[in-house]
Design a protein around this motif. Structure first.
Motif, PDB file in Angstrom:
ATOM      1  N   LEU A   1      -8.393   5.354   0.880  1.00 33.01           N
ATOM      2  CA  LEU A   1      -7.105   5.402   1.398  1.00 33.01           C
ATOM      3  C   LEU A   1      -6.537   6.818   1.248  1.00 33.01           C
ATOM      4  O   LEU A   1      -6.582   7.226  -0.050  1.00 33.01           O
ATOM      5  N   GLN A   2      -6.131   7.379   2.333  1.00 34.80           N
ATOM      6  CA  GLN A   2      -5.706   8.815   2.507  1.00 34.80           C
ATOM      7  C   GLN A   2      -4.246   8.746   2.829  1.00 34.80           C
ATOM      8  O   GLN A   2      -4.059   8.241   3.901  1.00 34.80           O
ATOM      9  N   ILE A   3      -3.430   9.568   2.275  1.00 26.80           N
ATOM     10  CA  ILE A   3      -1.979   9.713   2.705  1.00 26.80           C
ATOM     11  C   ILE A   3      -1.565  11.127   2.984  1.00 26.80           C
ATOM     12  O   ILE A   3      -1.904  12.105   2.133  1.00 26.80           O
TER      13      ILE A   3
ATOM     14  N   SER B   1       0.634  -1.098  -0.097  1.00 28.27           N
ATOM     15  CA  SER B   1      -0.222   0.018   0.004  1.00 28.27           C
ATOM     16  C   SER B   1       0.858   1.277   0.010  1.00 28.27           C
ATOM     17  O   SER B   1       0.603   2.298  -0.579  1.00 28.27           O
ATOM     18  N   LEU B   2       1.971   1.270   1.003  1.00 33.11           N
ATOM     19  CA  LEU B   2       2.810   2.525   0.889  1.00 33.11           C
ATOM     20  C   LEU B   2       3.451   2.600  -0.372  1.00 33.11           C
ATOM     21  O   LEU B   2       3.773   3.645  -0.808  1.00 33.11           O
ATOM     22  N   ALA B   3       3.776   1.713  -0.963  1.00 30.47           N
ATOM     23  CA  ALA B   3       4.368   1.966  -2.568  1.00 30.47           C
ATOM     24  C   ALA B   3       3.550   2.523  -3.281  1.00 30.47           C
ATOM     25  O   ALA B   3       4.066   3.289  -4.113  1.00 30.47           O
ATOM     26  N   SER B   4       2.512   2.025  -3.686  1.00 31.39           N
ATOM     27  CA  SER B   4       1.408   2.568  -4.407  1.00 31.39           C
ATOM     28  C   SER B   4       1.109   3.956  -4.300  1.00 31.39           C
ATOM     29  O   SER B   4       1.114   4.591  -4.951  1.00 31.39           O
ATOM     30  N   VAL B   5       0.742   4.155  -2.854  1.00 35.56           N
ATOM     31  CA  VAL B   5       0.336   5.568  -2.656  1.00 35.56           C
ATOM     32  C   VAL B   5       1.469   6.306  -2.956  1.00 35.56           C
ATOM     33  O   VAL B   5       1.329   7.321  -3.388  1.00 35.56           O
ATOM     34  N   SER B   6       3.089   6.047  -2.670  1.00 37.01           N
ATOM     35  CA  SER B   6       4.043   6.940  -2.886  1.00 37.01           C
ATOM     36  C   SER B   6       3.932   7.354  -4.398  1.00 37.01           C
ATOM     37  O   SER B   6       4.439   8.635  -4.762  1.00 37.01           O
ATOM     38  N   VAL B   7       3.604   6.332  -5.240  1.00 36.18           N
ATOM     39  CA  VAL B   7       3.773   6.508  -6.732  1.00 36.18           C
ATOM     40  C   VAL B   7       2.744   7.479  -6.992  1.00 36.18           C
ATOM     41  O   VAL B   7       2.797   8.383  -7.722  1.00 36.18           O
ATOM     42  N   LEU B   8       1.453   7.566  -6.455  1.00 40.34           N
ATOM     43  CA  LEU B   8       0.293   8.250  -6.718  1.00 40.34           C
ATOM     44  C   LEU B   8       0.548   9.715  -6.119  1.00 40.34           C
ATOM     45  O   LEU B   8       0.440  10.779  -6.672  1.00 40.34           O
ATOM     46  N   SER B   9       1.353   9.732  -5.014  1.00 38.22           N
ATOM     47  CA  SER B   9       1.625  11.227  -4.535  1.00 38.22           C
ATOM     48  C   SER B   9       2.546  11.817  -5.371  1.00 38.22           C
ATOM     49  O   SER B   9       2.184  12.946  -5.562  1.00 38.22           O
ATOM     50  N   LEU B  10       3.546  11.196  -5.951  1.00 40.82           N
ATOM     51  CA  LEU B  10       4.409  11.789  -6.868  1.00 40.82           C
ATOM     52  C   LEU B  10       3.798  12.308  -7.978  1.00 40.82           C
ATOM     53  O   LEU B  10       3.928  13.575  -8.618  1.00 40.82           O
ATOM     54  N   LEU B  11       2.675  11.433  -8.587  1.00 37.37           N
ATOM     55  CA  LEU B  11       2.318  11.679  -9.966  1.00 37.37           C
ATOM     56  C   LEU B  11       1.120  12.954  -9.611  1.00 37.37           C
ATOM     57  O   LEU B  11       1.138  13.900 -10.456  1.00 37.37           O
TER      58      LEU B  11
END
Length: 830
Positions: free
Chosen positions: A744-746, A696-706
């Motif tokens: 899911l919120q980051i 989950s953290l890996a996928s969210v990190s990619v979404l955050s950068l994008l």
């Protein structure tokens, strides 16, 4: 002196009412004297045919011709009410009729109505004697039937309330006779019924009582002492019992008035006569007249005044020189003749002496009246207008006039007039008085108020004192008078769906804006106030301006501890740690947030107190509590730490948390505030959860950068400032919190020394459990620390605190998750 003043005033009123008695009054009311203030006289609006609104709009008021304002108008009910205590005796003296003339002035347009208020007498005065004791000497040889005049009582009341009769206490030698003279006055006389015998009774004590006709009856008493004497048995007799003479009011001091003569048939000293004023003569009469003791001639001691008192009655006594002395009496009436010694007086009845320049011919400018205190031809007055052709005098009634326009007016040519009016009476020689009446020409309202700025910016610190001034706006108007008087107001608008009047109020006179309560930067950062300046013209003109109020943040929030959870466990956190722990072992981590922004929200941690300060340390920025050395056998098994959390604001705000650590042997799992709800779950399942979290953290990190890249490009293309983008994102965040869903919120925090990411997911309103995972490269046990699930309510409170405290660099990203997912929180510490 007070009595004299009352008499003079009463005579003046008496003459004034006689002067007005020839005029038919339009309206007459009757009231008793001595009414309380506010008592009803009559319905003035109804009697004049006016509505209640006319009283305000046409400015109705009552003017007294006597100067004293005894009445006023109740504008709310249109009634004429008593404004001050009315004493009929002070106003009208012994006059049978007492009328108060009033003028009712109605402006816009000007009208004048005359009315009279009849003051009816009430029995508020008891008869009084000038002296409470009276001594009479009577020779025992005096024959029965001889009369001795007694002092007359005075009763200021009139009519049936006035003096009615006299009574005498019982005595076999004396009786009382009451003689009525002109004007209905009653004179008491003591009558000797039988001869006196000094050897039997030398002194007789009697009581003379004066009774009025009021209800209830009032009375006054005088004591009469009779001394019985011997010898002289003849009373001096005057040629006349009553004398009458006319004297001009301007007669000089010392002028001869009249001669009185008395004769005594006795011989020698018993026949020699001395004249004097009677013992009951009023002091005011003694100050004006003098009697020659030898001749009986009467002279003036002071100049008379017809307007103060027009008639006097003088009691003259003639005593012989025998033993006992015998006394005779007569009465002299002195009538004061009027002369033309009072100049006419011009009275301005209306207050308004201004007129618009567009007024038509015949418009009433002012109301005035004229009066002369003299009587007869001496009191007849004519008015004349001098040196102007733009105005004229129009007679009204009973010496009342209206000053009206007599042609077109031009303010640009003449803006102010000084109108001279002369009043001349018909006396010989005539007396003249003048009065200047200023008249100003007014303009129309053609200029609106203008603010000094169309927009104002105001910077205000939060937490100000309610009622303090925020700002002052100012406007000016080129007109004059009422057209230039400006009132300020706040136009209705909304601030966070609440009327702006709930936040501020304005002083309508000076334009100052005051706060209704203290502002909170964390709730409201900027709002607008729309103000209006309005003049008092007719029709009124106005203009608007906008005040932008920016709230500045203050350090008014102390750091709030979110882990360990103070809501569930209080300020005391219980931790366990194995005795085999080495230096650098992570005991626990304290996490706090601050609702302020900027430097006010930067948080630091320090160890305030410890059971053994050499064993533990706390990271200044992360709040991690670690061992400084390996645990020894000598260390106490119970350790207590007090951590202080401080922000970077001014003044500094702080909070504390207490951590209780229990040192145990053979502890095989990570130490935390509480174990997992199901500690016996297989390690295989735990590893699976950890794998899910890493993915989950890996996928969210990619979404955050994008997302960050997309937002940066969008903000650069936007014509607005970067602050607008941030505000837009923060509003989106707020809406996300208000409307929770299964997302899911980051949250990425890059402000300050603490670097962490919060991963939040799941339905906020469901009963799903949430976990917090803490990962640190310094941990010797695991990269993740699983914490007992927290309740939905506690989680929402934490989110609320975080949302209010995170600085502008905080971004929120969302990715859709399965509805069956549990909520997890991952925190990366850098």
């Amino acid at each position: 002196m007070k009595y004299k003043s009352i008499l003079l005033n009463a005579l003046w009123w008496h003459h004034f009412f006689l002067l007005w008695s020839t005029i038919d009054a339009q309206t007459r009311y009757s009231i008793p004297e001595e009414l309380e203030k506010g008592s009803l006289v009559g319905n003035l609006a109804k009697d004049l045919g006016l509505g209640l609104s006319d009283i305000f709009e046409r400015k109705l008021r009552v003017a007294s011709e006597a100067g004293e304002q005894y009445f006023s108008v109740d504008a709310g009910r249109g009634e004429l009410v008593v404004n001050d205590r009315i004493d009929r005796e002070a106003l009208c003296g012994q006059s049978a009729s007492c009328l108060l003339p009033l003028q009712v002035v109605i402006e816009n347009p000007l009208q004048l109505h005359r009315m009279e208020v009849e003051i009816k007498d009430v029995n508020d005065n008891a008869p009084t004697f000038l002296k409470s004791d009276h001594v009479i000497e009577i020779a025992e040889s005096t024959v029965a039937g001889v009369r001795f005049p007694l002092e007359m009582a005075e009763d200021p009341d009139v009519g049936s309330n006035g003096l009615k009769t006299y009574t005498l206490s019982k005595d076999e030698c004396f009786t009382l006779k009451v003689k009525e003279i002109e004007n209905g006055r009653k004179v008491p006389e003591l009558v000797l019924n039988k001869s006196l015998d000094r050897e039997k009774k030398a002194v007789h004590s009697l009581f003379l009582t004066a009774v009025d006709g009021g209800n209830p009856v009032k009375s006054g008493t005088s004591k009469i002492t009779i001394n019985v004497l011997d010898n002289n048995d003849n009373v001096p007799q005057f040629e006349k019992a009553f004398y009458k003479v006319d004297v001009k009011e301007n007669s000089a001091n010392g002028s001869f008035v009249i001669s009185t003569r008395a004769a005594d048939v006795d011989e020698g000293p018993n026949g020699e006569i001395e004249y004097s004023l009677g013992v009951h003569t009023h002091p005011s009469v003694q100050e004006l007249f003098h009697v020659d003791a030898a001749t009986g001639d009467i002279y003036l001691k002071r100049q008379l005044d017809h307007e103060t008192q027009s008639s006097y009655r003088i009691d003259i006594s003639a005593k012989d020189k025998g033993f006992p002395k015998m006394e005779g009496h007569c009465t002299v009436q002195v009538d004061v003749t009027d002369v033309n010694d009072n100049a006419p007086e011009i009275i301005l009845t209306s207050k308004s002496t201004s007129v618009p320049e567009d007024s038509s011919s015949g418009t009433v400018v002012a109301l005035l009246s004229v009066r002369d205190l003299d009587s007869g031809e001496n009191g007849k007055v004519t008015l004349q207008l001098l040196k102007t052709s733009s105005f004229a005098l129009k007679p009204s009634f009973a010496n009342n006039y209206a000053l009206v326009t007599n042609g077109p007016l031009d303010r640009e040519r003449i803006s102010d007039y000084s109108i001279e009016i002369t009043a001349t009476d018909s006396g010989t020689p005539p007396l003249v008085s003048t009065k200047m009446i200023p008249v100003s020409i007014t303009d129309v309202n053609d200029n609106p108020p203008v603010f000094t700025q169309r927009c104002y910016n105001v910077y205000l610190k939060e937490n100000g004192v309610p009622g303090s001034i925020l700002f002052s706006v100012s406007a000016s108007d080129l007109d004059s008078g009422e057209n230039a008087k400006i009132s300020y107001s706040i136009l209705d608008s909304k601030v966070q769906d609440v009327s702006v009047s709930s936040y501020v109020y304005m002083n309508s006179e000076n334009g100052s804006i005051y706060s209704m309560h203290s502002f909170d930067y964390e709730k409201l950062k900027v709002f607008e106030i729309h103000v209006q300046a309005k003049d008092q013209g007719s029709p009124s003109l106005s203009s608007n301006a906008t005040v932008h109020v920016f709230i500045l943040d203050q350090n008014d929030n102390a750091p709030a501890v979110i882990y360990p959870s103070s809501a569930a466990l209080g300020s005391l956190s219980h931790q366990r740690m194995p005795r085999s722990a080495k230096a650098g072992h992570l005991v626990t981590k304290v996490t706090a947030v601050d609702a302020d922004s900027g430097h006010n929200a930067w948080i630091s941690y320090r160890l305030a107190e410890a059971t053994d300060a050499s064993l533990f340390s706390v990271n200044l920025y992360t709040g991690e509590v670690r061992t400084k050395r390996a645990v020894s056998e000598q260390d106490d098994s119970s350790q207590r730490l007090i951590l202080e959390i401080k922000d970077d604001g001014e003044p500094l705000q702080s909070a504390t948390v207490t951590v209780s650590i229990l040192l145990e042997d053979a502890l095989h799992e990570p130490i935390s505030e509480l174990r997992l709800h199901k500690a016996s779950e297989p390690s295989k399942k735990s590893g699976r959860i950890t794998l899910y979290l890493i993915l989950s953290l890996a996928s969210v990190s990619v979404l955050s950068l994008l997302t960050f890249v997309i937002l940066a490009v969008k903000c650069m293309r936007s014509s607005r400032s970067s602050g607008s983008c941030c505000c837009s994102m923060r509003r989106q965040d707020s809406e996300d919190y208000k409307n929770p869903n299964r997302n899911l919120q980051i949250q990425l925090n890059t402000d300050g020394p603490i670097k962490y990411v919060e991963v939040l997911g799941g339905d906020m309103m469901s009963q799903s459990q949430s976990f917090r995972s803490c990962m640190s490269p310094m941990s010797e046990y695991s990269d993740f620390t699983l914490i007992k699930p927290s309740s939905t309510t506690d989680f929402k409170e934490v989110i609320s605190v975080l949302d209010a405290s995170l600085p502008d660099s905080t971004w929120t990203f969302e990715s859709q998750q399965e509805s069956s997912c549990h909520t997890h929180t991952h925190t990366f510490l850098k």
